[in-house]
Design a protein around this motif. Sequence first.
Motif, PDB file in Angstrom:
ATOM      1  N   ALA A 278      -8.591  -9.810   3.450  1.00  0.00           N
ATOM      2  CA  ALA A 278      -9.683  -9.219   2.659  1.00  0.00           C
ATOM      3  C   ALA A 278      -9.313  -7.838   2.151  1.00  0.00           C
ATOM      4  N   ARG A 279      -8.672  -7.027   2.985  1.00  0.00           N
ATOM      5  CA  ARG A 279      -8.241  -5.692   2.563  1.00  0.00           C
ATOM      6  C   ARG A 279      -7.261  -5.781   1.405  1.00  0.00           C
ATOM      7  N   ALA A 280      -6.341  -6.746   1.463  1.00  0.00           N
ATOM      8  CA  ALA A 280      -5.370  -6.911   0.380  1.00  0.00           C
ATOM      9  C   ALA A 280      -6.075  -7.244  -0.922  1.00  0.00           C
ATOM     10  N   TYR A 281      -7.085  -8.123  -0.865  1.00  0.00           N
ATOM     11  CA  TYR A 281      -7.867  -8.437  -2.068  1.00  0.00           C
ATOM     12  C   TYR A 281      -8.546  -7.178  -2.613  1.00  0.00           C
ATOM     13  N   LEU A 282      -9.155  -6.395  -1.726  1.00  0.00           N
ATOM     14  CA  LEU A 282      -9.900  -5.223  -2.167  1.00  0.00           C
ATOM     15  C   LEU A 282      -9.005  -4.066  -2.593  1.00  0.00           C
ATOM     16  N   ASP A 283      -7.967  -3.801  -1.821  1.00  0.00           N
ATOM     17  CA  ASP A 283      -7.124  -2.624  -2.066  1.00  0.00           C
ATOM     18  C   ASP A 283      -6.124  -2.814  -3.189  1.00  0.00           C
ATOM     19  N   LEU A 284      -5.673  -4.031  -3.365  1.00  0.00           N
ATOM     20  CA  LEU A 284      -4.606  -4.253  -4.332  1.00  0.00           C
ATOM     21  C   LEU A 284      -5.060  -5.235  -5.384  1.00  0.00           C
TER      22      LEU A 284
ATOM     23  N   VAL B 153       4.321  -1.783 -10.410  1.00  0.00           N
ATOM     24  CA  VAL B 153       3.055  -2.453 -10.169  1.00  0.00           C
ATOM     25  C   VAL B 153       3.322  -3.937  -9.920  1.00  0.00           C
ATOM     26  N   LYS B 154       4.290  -4.474 -10.628  1.00  0.00           N
ATOM     27  CA  LYS B 154       4.652  -5.879 -10.463  1.00  0.00           C
ATOM     28  C   LYS B 154       5.135  -6.152  -9.039  1.00  0.00           C
ATOM     29  N   GLU B 155       5.943  -5.255  -8.503  1.00  0.00           N
ATOM     30  CA  GLU B 155       6.431  -5.400  -7.132  1.00  0.00           C
ATOM     31  C   GLU B 155       5.282  -5.303  -6.130  1.00  0.00           C
ATOM     32  N   GLN B 156       4.363  -4.368  -6.359  1.00  0.00           N
ATOM     33  CA  GLN B 156       3.203  -4.219  -5.483  1.00  0.00           C
ATOM     34  C   GLN B 156       2.342  -5.477  -5.508  1.00  0.00           C
ATOM     35  N   GLU B 157       2.119  -6.011  -6.696  1.00  0.00           N
ATOM     36  CA  GLU B 157       1.312  -7.222  -6.829  1.00  0.00           C
ATOM     37  C   GLU B 157       1.981  -8.412  -6.159  1.00  0.00           C
TER      38      GLU B 157
ATOM     39  N   MET C 199       0.830  -1.210   0.000  1.00  0.00           N
ATOM     40  CA  MET C 199       0.000   0.000   0.000  1.00  0.00           C
ATOM     41  C   MET C 199       0.867   1.265   0.000  1.00  0.00           C
ATOM     42  N   GLU C 200       1.932   1.253   0.768  1.00  0.00           N
ATOM     43  CA  GLU C 200       2.838   2.401   0.820  1.00  0.00           C
ATOM     44  C   GLU C 200       3.446   2.664  -0.558  1.00  0.00           C
ATOM     45  N   LEU C 201       3.875   1.613  -1.242  1.00  0.00           N
ATOM     46  CA  LEU C 201       4.437   1.763  -2.586  1.00  0.00           C
ATOM     47  C   LEU C 201       3.393   2.276  -3.564  1.00  0.00           C
ATOM     48  N   ARG C 202       2.192   1.753  -3.439  1.00  0.00           N
ATOM     49  CA  ARG C 202       1.104   2.176  -4.332  1.00  0.00           C
ATOM     50  C   ARG C 202       0.766   3.654  -4.134  1.00  0.00           C
ATOM     51  N   GLU C 203       0.613   4.065  -2.880  1.00  0.00           N
ATOM     52  CA  GLU C 203       0.215   5.440  -2.589  1.00  0.00           C
ATOM     53  C   GLU C 203       1.308   6.449  -2.903  1.00  0.00           C
ATOM     54  N   SER C 204       2.560   6.041  -2.757  1.00  0.00           N
ATOM     55  CA  SER C 204       3.668   6.961  -3.016  1.00  0.00           C
ATOM     56  C   SER C 204       4.068   6.987  -4.488  1.00  0.00           C
ATOM     57  N   GLY C 205       3.585   6.009  -5.253  1.00  0.00           N
ATOM     58  CA  GLY C 205       3.956   5.933  -6.653  1.00  0.00           C
ATOM     59  C   GLY C 205       5.343   5.336  -6.853  1.00  0.00           C
TER      60      GLY C 205
END
Length: 92
Positions: free
Chosen positions: A86-92, A45-49, A35-41
């Motif tokens: 569940a949050r990981a499924y929804l948020d990412l 995307v591959k690393e976030q996934e 989430m931190e990587l996603r929000e900070s840009g």
Amino acid sequence: MQGEELRLVGEDLKDYPGLPRLTYYDGVLRYELAMELRESGKGSVKEQEKLAKEAIKILKRRSRDPGQKKGQEEEQQRSASAYFCARAYLDL
């Protein structure tokens, strides 16, 4: 910051593999780092996934594991693991 905490938990897991509390922290920290990587840009995307998939796998396993003890802390961690899964499924 999350990356360093995740590294430290990983080191502890080498000494105490499968410890329920460390397993829980491992999954939650992977989710929070994704989430931190996603929000900070930052980070791809591959690393976030990858982090999210690892978090889901760990948290799903932890939410199903009753652990050695049958206490309130164990139940809270199981419930929290299911929540973060569940949050990981929804948020990412």
